[in-house]
Design a protein around this motif. Structure first.
Motif, short mmCIF file in Angstrom:
data_model
loop_
_atom_site.label_atom_id
_atom_site.label_comp_id
_atom_site.label_asym_id
_atom_site.label_seq_id
_atom_site.Cartn_x
_atom_site.Cartn_y
_atom_site.Cartn_z
N TRP A 1 97.39 43.43 -54.69
CA TRP A 1 96.49 43.75 -55.42
C TRP A 1 95.88 43.59 -56.11
CZ3 TRP A 1 100.39 47.04 -58.63
CH2 TRP A 1 101.51 46.82 -59.00
N TYR A 2 94.58 44.59 -56.90
CA TYR A 2 93.36 44.42 -57.17
C TYR A 2 93.01 44.95 -58.36
CZ TYR A 2 92.44 44.21 -52.00
OH TYR A 2 92.12 43.69 -50.66
N GLN A 3 92.38 44.37 -59.30
CA GLN A 3 91.46 44.79 -60.33
C GLN A 3 90.16 45.33 -59.91
OE1 GLN A 3 89.68 42.73 -63.45
NE2 GLN A 3 91.82 42.61 -64.86
N GLN A 4 89.86 46.76 -60.69
CA GLN A 4 88.97 47.41 -60.56
C GLN A 4 88.16 47.61 -61.91
OE1 GLN A 4 88.75 50.73 -58.50
NE2 GLN A 4 86.36 50.59 -57.74
N ALA A 5 87.19 47.14 -62.33
CA ALA A 5 86.58 47.38 -63.60
C ALA A 5 85.65 48.75 -63.65
CB ALA A 5 85.91 45.78 -64.32
N LEU A 6 85.03 49.35 -64.97
CA LEU A 6 84.75 50.28 -64.60
C LEU A 6 82.99 50.02 -64.14
CD1 LEU A 6 85.36 53.41 -65.61
CD2 LEU A 6 83.54 52.66 -67.44
N GLY A 7 83.02 50.37 -62.30
CA GLY A 7 82.64 50.37 -62.58
C GLY A 7 82.00 49.60 -61.47
N ASN B 1 90.45 34.83 -57.41
CA ASN B 1 90.17 34.12 -59.17
C ASN B 1 90.13 34.50 -60.22
OD1 ASN B 1 89.28 32.31 -60.17
ND2 ASN B 1 87.34 32.83 -60.46
N PHE B 2 91.62 34.17 -60.35
CA PHE B 2 92.74 35.15 -61.46
C PHE B 2 93.73 34.28 -62.13
CE2 PHE B 2 91.53 39.89 -62.31
CZ PHE B 2 90.88 39.73 -60.48
N PRO B 3 93.35 34.62 -63.24
CA PRO B 3 94.69 32.39 -64.11
C PRO B 3 95.91 33.39 -64.16
CG PRO B 3 93.07 34.48 -65.90
CD PRO B 3 92.77 35.01 -64.21
N ASP B 4 96.57 32.42 -64.39
CA ASP B 4 98.01 32.68 -64.00
C ASP B 4 98.98 33.61 -64.85
OD1 ASP B 4 98.26 28.63 -64.02
OD2 ASP B 4 97.84 30.08 -62.91
N ARG B 5 97.75 34.72 -65.98
CA ARG B 5 98.98 35.28 -67.03
C ARG B 5 98.80 36.43 -65.78
NH1 ARG B 5 95.93 38.05 -69.97
NH2 ARG B 5 93.91 37.53 -68.87
N PHE B 6 97.99 36.10 -65.04
CA PHE B 6 98.34 37.61 -63.66
C PHE B 6 100.08 36.54 -62.83
CE2 PHE B 6 95.81 40.81 -64.09
CZ PHE B 6 94.14 40.08 -65.06
N SER B 7 100.78 37.83 -62.61
CA SER B 7 101.48 37.04 -61.48
C SER B 7 102.35 38.17 -60.99
CB SER B 7 102.91 36.14 -62.21
OG SER B 7 104.06 37.26 -63.46
N GLY B 8 103.50 37.93 -59.34
CA GLY B 8 103.85 39.34 -59.71
C GLY B 8 104.69 38.66 -59.12
N VAL C 1 100.79 40.92 -66.23
CA VAL C 1 100.33 40.48 -66.93
C VAL C 1 100.62 39.94 -68.21
CG1 VAL C 1 97.72 40.30 -67.89
CG2 VAL C 1 98.64 41.38 -66.08
N ASN C 2 100.66 38.95 -68.81
CA ASN C 2 100.60 37.73 -69.81
C ASN C 2 99.40 38.21 -70.75
OD1 ASN C 2 103.87 38.02 -69.28
ND2 ASN C 2 103.60 35.99 -68.37
N ALA C 3 99.90 38.22 -71.98
CA ALA C 3 99.18 37.94 -73.01
C ALA C 3 97.53 39.08 -72.69
CB ALA C 3 98.94 36.40 -72.92
N ASP D 1 90.83 42.53 -69.74
CA ASP D 1 92.00 42.95 -68.98
C ASP D 1 92.64 45.31 -68.52
OD1 ASP D 1 94.37 40.48 -70.03
OD2 ASP D 1 92.46 40.79 -68.46
N SER D 2 91.16 45.28 -69.70
CA SER D 2 91.12 46.82 -69.60
C SER D 2 90.85 46.92 -68.28
CB SER D 2 90.45 47.68 -70.81
OG SER D 2 91.35 46.85 -71.16
#
Lengths: 112, 113
Positions: free
Chosen positions: A34-40, A59-66, A78-80, A85-86
């Protein structure tokens, strides 16, 4: 031969809520990342699942789980939720941990 | 930690012109991937390079990895509007080929008809 599929395509949530994104890997693939891509920006690695276990984490906090299921599909939770996170969340699958990753179309998450 | 720097950040070319996108790493590359992305969509795999000096081509796109394995280039010959998009280079973040990819920030290509 279906490629990597993701659902939903778009999602709007408010701060503090929780979200679950889903991914089905390409046929014959057993590893999901899984990857997160912010704008630009380029995609940032969140974590990788193989044999239903988290094998690597970025390097992502524990709010991210899978989770990875026996059929190799995967969920990202993703919690909280925070405004930051957008992003576009991308799932990628590969035949093994080391082989080329093929990406799904992504889920666009907007947190208000 | 390893970083990938792409240049240029954006590029506008006339249809039919050639262009080159560069990707430079702060550390030795142990697998360099090129992907193409349409705005807001997923990444499409183009090519993967592993050996120093390696060169691969697909249709009008050629990718090279230098001998020192710290720089890669993507060259498009006789560009077409269908080549427009964001080009991303990615690499494994460690020498063990773990599948944990890091990416450059992307190069946005526009091709004017």
């Amino acid at each position: 031969d279906a490629g990597v599929t993701q659902s939903p395509t778009h999602l709007i949530k408010t701060r503090g809520q929780q979200v679950t994104l889903r991914c089905s890997p390409k046929s014959g693939h057993d590893t999901v990342s899984w990857y997160q891509q912010a704008l630009g920006q380029g995609p940032q690695f969140i974590f990788q699942y193989y044999e239903e276990e988290e094998r690597q984490r970025g390097n992502f906090p524990d709010r991210f789980s899978g989770h990875q299921f026996p059929n190799y599909s995967s969920e990202l939770n993703v919690n909280a939720l925070l405004l930051g996170d957008s992003a576009l969340y991308l799932c990628a699958s590969s035949r093994t941990l080391q082989e080329t990753q093929y990406f799904g179309p992504g889920t666009r998450l907007l947190v208000l | 930690s390893q970083e990938l720097e792409q240049s240029p950040q954006s590029l506008i070319v006339q249809e039919g012109k050639n262009l080159t996108i560069n990707c430079t790493s702060s550390k030795t590359l142990y697998g360099l991937y090129w992907y193409k992305q349409k705005y807001g969509e997923g990444l499409i795999f183009l090519m993967m390079l592993q050996k120093g000096g390696e060169e691969k081509s697909h249709e009008k796109i050629t990718a090279k990895l230098d001998e020192k394995k710290q720089q890669s280039s993507l060259h498009i010959t006789a560009s077409q509007p269908s080549h427009a998009g964001i080009y991303l280079c990615g690499a494994d973040s460690s020498s063990g080929n773990t599948g944990k990819l890091i990416f450059g920030q992307g190069t946005t290509l526009q091709v004017k008809p």
